[in-house]
Scaffold this active site. Structure first.
Site, PDB file in Angstrom:
ATOM      1  N   TYR A  70     -24.391 -28.608  18.403  1.00 27.34           N
ATOM      2  CA  TYR A  70     -23.438 -29.484  19.093  1.00 27.34           C
ATOM      3  C   TYR A  70     -22.938 -30.607  18.177  1.00 27.34           C
ATOM      4  O   TYR A  70     -21.736 -30.880  18.094  1.00 27.34           O
ATOM      5  CB  TYR A  70     -24.156 -30.045  20.328  1.00 27.34           C
ATOM      6  CG  TYR A  70     -23.388 -30.995  21.194  1.00 27.34           C
ATOM      7  CD1 TYR A  70     -22.440 -30.541  22.112  1.00 27.34           C
ATOM      8  CD2 TYR A  70     -23.648 -32.368  21.140  1.00 27.34           C
ATOM      9  CE1 TYR A  70     -21.765 -31.426  22.935  1.00 27.34           C
ATOM     10  CE2 TYR A  70     -22.981 -33.257  21.967  1.00 27.34           C
ATOM     11  CZ  TYR A  70     -22.045 -32.784  22.866  1.00 27.34           C
ATOM     12  OH  TYR A  70     -21.389 -33.671  23.676  1.00 27.34           O
ATOM     13  N   SER A  78     -22.875 -37.055  33.960  1.00 29.28           N
ATOM     14  CA  SER A  78     -22.294 -35.755  34.298  1.00 29.28           C
ATOM     15  C   SER A  78     -23.453 -34.782  34.281  1.00 29.28           C
ATOM     16  O   SER A  78     -24.592 -35.162  33.988  1.00 29.28           O
ATOM     17  CB  SER A  78     -21.242 -35.342  33.266  1.00 29.28           C
ATOM     18  OG  SER A  78     -21.880 -34.913  32.073  1.00 29.28           O
ATOM     19  N   ARG A  79     -23.150 -33.520  34.532  1.00 33.57           N
ATOM     20  CA  ARG A  79     -24.260 -32.553  34.487  1.00 33.57           C
ATOM     21  C   ARG A  79     -24.851 -32.448  33.087  1.00 33.57           C
ATOM     22  O   ARG A  79     -25.966 -31.990  32.909  1.00 33.57           O
ATOM     23  CB  ARG A  79     -23.791 -31.195  34.997  1.00 33.57           C
ATOM     24  CG  ARG A  79     -22.796 -30.501  34.089  1.00 33.57           C
ATOM     25  CD  ARG A  79     -22.457 -29.131  34.613  1.00 33.57           C
ATOM     26  NE  ARG A  79     -21.630 -28.414  33.651  1.00 33.57           N
ATOM     27  CZ  ARG A  79     -21.210 -27.171  33.830  1.00 33.57           C
ATOM     28  NH1 ARG A  79     -21.537 -26.510  34.926  1.00 33.57           N
ATOM     29  NH2 ARG A  79     -20.465 -26.586  32.918  1.00 33.57           N
ATOM     30  N   ASP A 132     -10.442 -24.919  33.531  1.00 37.85           N
ATOM     31  CA  ASP A 132     -11.910 -24.831  33.526  1.00 37.85           C
ATOM     32  C   ASP A 132     -12.307 -23.419  33.904  1.00 37.85           C
ATOM     33  O   ASP A 132     -11.850 -22.894  34.912  1.00 37.85           O
ATOM     34  CB  ASP A 132     -12.539 -25.822  34.510  1.00 37.85           C
ATOM     35  CG  ASP A 132     -13.965 -26.195  34.107  1.00 37.85           C
ATOM     36  OD1 ASP A 132     -14.250 -27.389  33.922  1.00 37.85           O
ATOM     37  OD2 ASP A 132     -14.803 -25.267  33.968  1.00 37.85           O
ATOM     38  N   ASN A 144     -11.487 -31.305  25.970  1.00 38.83           N
ATOM     39  CA  ASN A 144     -12.669 -31.878  26.613  1.00 38.83           C
ATOM     40  C   ASN A 144     -13.733 -30.849  26.984  1.00 38.83           C
ATOM     41  O   ASN A 144     -14.888 -31.201  27.200  1.00 38.83           O
ATOM     42  CB  ASN A 144     -12.199 -32.642  27.867  1.00 38.83           C
ATOM     43  CG  ASN A 144     -13.337 -32.999  28.786  1.00 38.83           C
ATOM     44  OD1 ASN A 144     -14.042 -33.982  28.569  1.00 38.83           O
ATOM     45  ND2 ASN A 144     -13.551 -32.192  29.828  1.00 38.83           N
ATOM     46  N   MET A 181     -20.424 -29.370  15.532  1.00 39.53           N
ATOM     47  CA  MET A 181     -19.082 -29.085  16.064  1.00 39.53           C
ATOM     48  C   MET A 181     -18.359 -30.367  16.455  1.00 39.53           C
ATOM     49  O   MET A 181     -17.152 -30.499  16.257  1.00 39.53           O
ATOM     50  CB  MET A 181     -19.161 -28.146  17.276  1.00 39.53           C
ATOM     51  CG  MET A 181     -19.877 -26.838  17.014  1.00 39.53           C
ATOM     52  SD  MET A 181     -19.552 -26.127  15.386  1.00 39.53           S
ATOM     53  CE  MET A 181     -21.076 -25.194  15.130  1.00 39.53           C
ATOM     54  N   LYS A 182     -19.102 -31.323  17.007  1.00 42.57           N
ATOM     55  CA  LYS A 182     -18.473 -32.579  17.428  1.00 42.57           C
ATOM     56  C   LYS A 182     -17.964 -33.364  16.216  1.00 42.57           C
ATOM     57  O   LYS A 182     -16.919 -34.008  16.280  1.00 42.57           O
ATOM     58  CB  LYS A 182     -19.461 -33.423  18.244  1.00 42.57           C
ATOM     59  CG  LYS A 182     -19.693 -32.905  19.657  1.00 42.57           C
ATOM     60  CD  LYS A 182     -18.393 -32.639  20.383  1.00 42.57           C
ATOM     61  CE  LYS A 182     -18.522 -32.629  21.902  1.00 42.57           C
ATOM     62  NZ  LYS A 182     -17.298 -32.092  22.550  1.00 42.57           N
TER      63      LYS A 182
HETATM   64  P1  NAI Z   1     -19.353 -31.203  32.008  1.00 44.71           P
HETATM   65  O1  NAI Z   1     -20.294 -30.079  31.784  1.00 44.71           O
HETATM   66  O2  NAI Z   1     -19.298 -31.795  33.368  1.00 44.71           O
HETATM   67  O3  NAI Z   1     -17.864 -30.794  31.616  1.00 44.71           O
HETATM   68  C1  NAI Z   1     -17.549 -29.796  30.700  1.00 44.71           C
HETATM   69  C2  NAI Z   1     -16.626 -28.803  31.375  1.00 44.71           C
HETATM   70  O4  NAI Z   1     -16.155 -27.869  30.427  1.00 44.71           O
HETATM   71  C3  NAI Z   1     -17.314 -28.014  32.470  1.00 44.71           C
HETATM   72  O5  NAI Z   1     -16.631 -28.171  33.704  1.00 44.71           O
HETATM   73  C4  NAI Z   1     -17.272 -26.577  31.964  1.00 44.71           C
HETATM   74  O6  NAI Z   1     -17.108 -25.606  32.992  1.00 44.71           O
HETATM   75  C5  NAI Z   1     -16.071 -26.608  31.050  1.00 44.71           C
HETATM   76  N1  NAI Z   1     -16.107 -25.537  30.049  1.00 44.71           N
HETATM   77  C6  NAI Z   1     -17.166 -25.109  29.334  1.00 44.71           C
HETATM   78  N2  NAI Z   1     -16.815 -24.109  28.522  1.00 44.71           N
HETATM   79  C7  NAI Z   1     -15.493 -23.890  28.716  1.00 44.71           C
HETATM   80  C8  NAI Z   1     -14.569 -22.981  28.157  1.00 44.71           C
HETATM   81  N3  NAI Z   1     -14.935 -22.081  27.228  1.00 44.71           N
HETATM   82  N4  NAI Z   1     -13.289 -23.035  28.574  1.00 44.71           N
HETATM   83  C9  NAI Z   1     -12.900 -23.923  29.517  1.00 44.71           C
HETATM   84  N5  NAI Z   1     -13.755 -24.804  30.088  1.00 44.71           N
HETATM   85  C10 NAI Z   1     -15.037 -24.784  29.700  1.00 44.71           C
HETATM   86  O7  NAI Z   1     -19.740 -32.330  30.943  1.00 44.71           O
HETATM   87  P2  NAI Z   1     -19.043 -33.744  30.565  1.00 44.71           P
HETATM   88  O8  NAI Z   1     -20.125 -34.700  30.347  1.00 44.71           O
HETATM   89  O9  NAI Z   1     -17.977 -34.076  31.520  1.00 44.71           O
HETATM   90  O10 NAI Z   1     -18.423 -33.405  29.143  1.00 44.71           O
HETATM   91  C11 NAI Z   1     -17.047 -33.435  28.824  1.00 44.71           C
HETATM   92  C12 NAI Z   1     -16.881 -33.510  27.305  1.00 44.71           C
HETATM   93  O11 NAI Z   1     -17.352 -34.767  26.838  1.00 44.71           O
HETATM   94  C13 NAI Z   1     -17.662 -32.447  26.553  1.00 44.71           C
HETATM   95  O12 NAI Z   1     -16.927 -31.996  25.449  1.00 44.71           O
HETATM   96  C14 NAI Z   1     -18.886 -33.199  26.077  1.00 44.71           C
HETATM   97  O13 NAI Z   1     -19.458 -32.611  24.942  1.00 44.71           O
HETATM   98  C15 NAI Z   1     -18.299 -34.571  25.805  1.00 44.71           C
HETATM   99  N6  NAI Z   1     -19.287 -35.629  25.816  1.00 44.71           N
HETATM  100  C16 NAI Z   1     -19.892 -36.045  26.970  1.00 44.71           C
HETATM  101  C17 NAI Z   1     -20.820 -37.068  26.937  1.00 44.71           C
HETATM  102  C18 NAI Z   1     -21.438 -37.630  28.175  1.00 44.71           C
HETATM  103  O14 NAI Z   1     -22.133 -38.663  28.094  1.00 44.71           O
HETATM  104  N7  NAI Z   1     -21.214 -37.042  29.343  1.00 44.71           N
HETATM  105  C19 NAI Z   1     -21.260 -37.666  25.673  1.00 44.71           C
HETATM  106  C20 NAI Z   1     -20.529 -37.216  24.528  1.00 44.71           C
HETATM  107  C21 NAI Z   1     -19.603 -36.213  24.619  1.00 44.71           C
END
Ligand code: NAI
Length: 311
Positions: A164, A198-199, A40, A99, A167-168
């Site tokens: 978004y 999540s955030r 991360d 992720n 890309m998804k």
């Molecule tokens: P989050 O914002 O808590 O987690 C994403 C993490 O990715 C963050 O900790 C961030 O620092 C890290 N990150 C961002 N850019 C990065 C990079 N270039 N290199 C390495 N790390 C990087 O959000 P969440 O909800 O945990 O999301 C996780 C995944 O699940 C994401 O891909 C999101 O699009 C997907 N998702 C989440 C949903 C939800 O309901 N929370 C719904 C659908 C998809």
């Protein structure tokens, strides 16, 4: 119990595992014996800045519980560095969860090149970069489990998320092809579309819902997709709040215009299409195509039958 699913001896990379869903995936995999690289870069939701703190905190949590983990702070755009870090520590990569993610929500008519580019670089380019670096290792060892974090926003669209969503959905296309290319080497590539607090979602979901949608209620599903006993390849699974369900495509029986195959003649017109449209769109007698061949097949069936009837 003897039927406990374990990851002893496995090496896993979870990108974006400093918080949210990725953190839950990393913790569960480590709890079950995997060595986990917690990647991360610790930036903002919009992808700005960086910090070693989130990834390090998750590693500390895993280590304190007796698990094995190491932190990595590279951007997924530098996928090869992340894979190299895992190899330097533990000699291989068995599991990869793509992720990491950011958001740049804005309605399409206001979307800048930068909004598009930033989301492209993390979600699609980043997934490509990490996966391509891990791929030859997985091929060579004849084993791999890859999970792509996609989203309902990609599958169905969502206001303000054109970048978004694009890309998804592209990650689903990537998974579809990698599932085919990896199958012979025992590499399975599956897609998860999670819903969790999540955030990313805390500002769009109501509070009482957020507490029911904890990230650790998604983790068992994603971890199962990472296990050797999971035979699925190319699956898309929606989940959240302790529910999970696999998705498939449905296709109408469709309409064939035999005149289209008349030699020389202009076979059929827009008006024929207009008249047939309701039937073209009817899901009565629908089927569930699974491969490219299922598309080619149905077309050739009609074309060949039309040709044969003219002999
Ligand atoms: P989050 O914002 O808590 O987690 C994403 C993490 O990715 C963050 O900790 C961030 O620092 C890290 N990150 C961002 N850019 C990065 C990079 N270039 N290199 C390495 N790390 C990087 O959000 P969440 O909800 O945990 O999301 C996780 C995944 O699940 C994401 O891909 C999101 O699009 C997907 N998702 C989440 C949903 C939800 O309901 N929370 C719904 C659908 C998809």
């Amino acid at each position: 119990a003897s039927d406990t699913l374990r990851f002893d001896g496995r090496v896993a990379i979870v990108t974006g595992a400093g918080g949210g869903l990725g953190r839950s995936y990393a913790i569960l995999l480590a709890e079950r014996g995997a060595k986990v690289l917690v990647n991360d870069l610790g930036g903002s939701l919009g992808g700005k800045g960086g910090s070693t703190r989130p990834a390090q905190a998750v590693v500390d949590e895993i280590t304190a519980a007796g698990g094995t983990a190491a932190a990595n702070f590279d951007s997924v755009e530098d996928g090869a560095k992340i894979v190299q870090a895992a190899v330097d520590l533990w000699g291989k990569v068995d599991i990869l969860i793509n992720n990491a993610g950011i958001l740049r929500d804005v309605s399409f008519h206001k979307m800048s090149d930068a909004d598009w580019e930033a989301v492209y670089r993390v979600h699609l380019r980043g997934t490509f970069a990490v996966t391509r670096a891990a791929w030859p290792l997985m091929r060579e060892q004849g084993y791999g489990r890859v999970v792509m974090a996609s989203s309902a926003a990609g599958l169905y669209g969502n206001f303000g998320q054109a970048n978004y969503a694009a890309m998804k959905m592209a990650m689903v296309g990537l998974a579809n092809t990698l599932a085919i290319e990896g199958a012979r080497r025992n590499i399975a590539v599956n897609v998860v579309c999670p819903v969790a607090s999540s955030r990313m979602t805390e500002t769009v979901l109501p509070d009482e819902l957020l507490s029911s949608l904890r990230a650790d209620l998604v983790a068992p599903i994603v971890a199962y997709l990472c296990h050797e006993s999971c035979a699925d390849n190319g699956a898309v699974v929606e989940c959240g709040g302790g529910w999970a369900g696999k998705l498939r495509r449905q296709r109408a029986k469709g309409v064939f215009f035999p005149a289209a195959q008349n030699p020389g003649a202009k076979g059929f017109e827009m008006e024929d299409v207009a008249r047939a449209w309701k039937t073209i769109c009817s899901y009565e007698d629908a089927d569930y195509p699974e491969t490219n061949q299922d598309v080619f097949g149905v077309i050739m069936e009609h074309v060949e039958a039309a040709r044969a009837s003219k002999l």
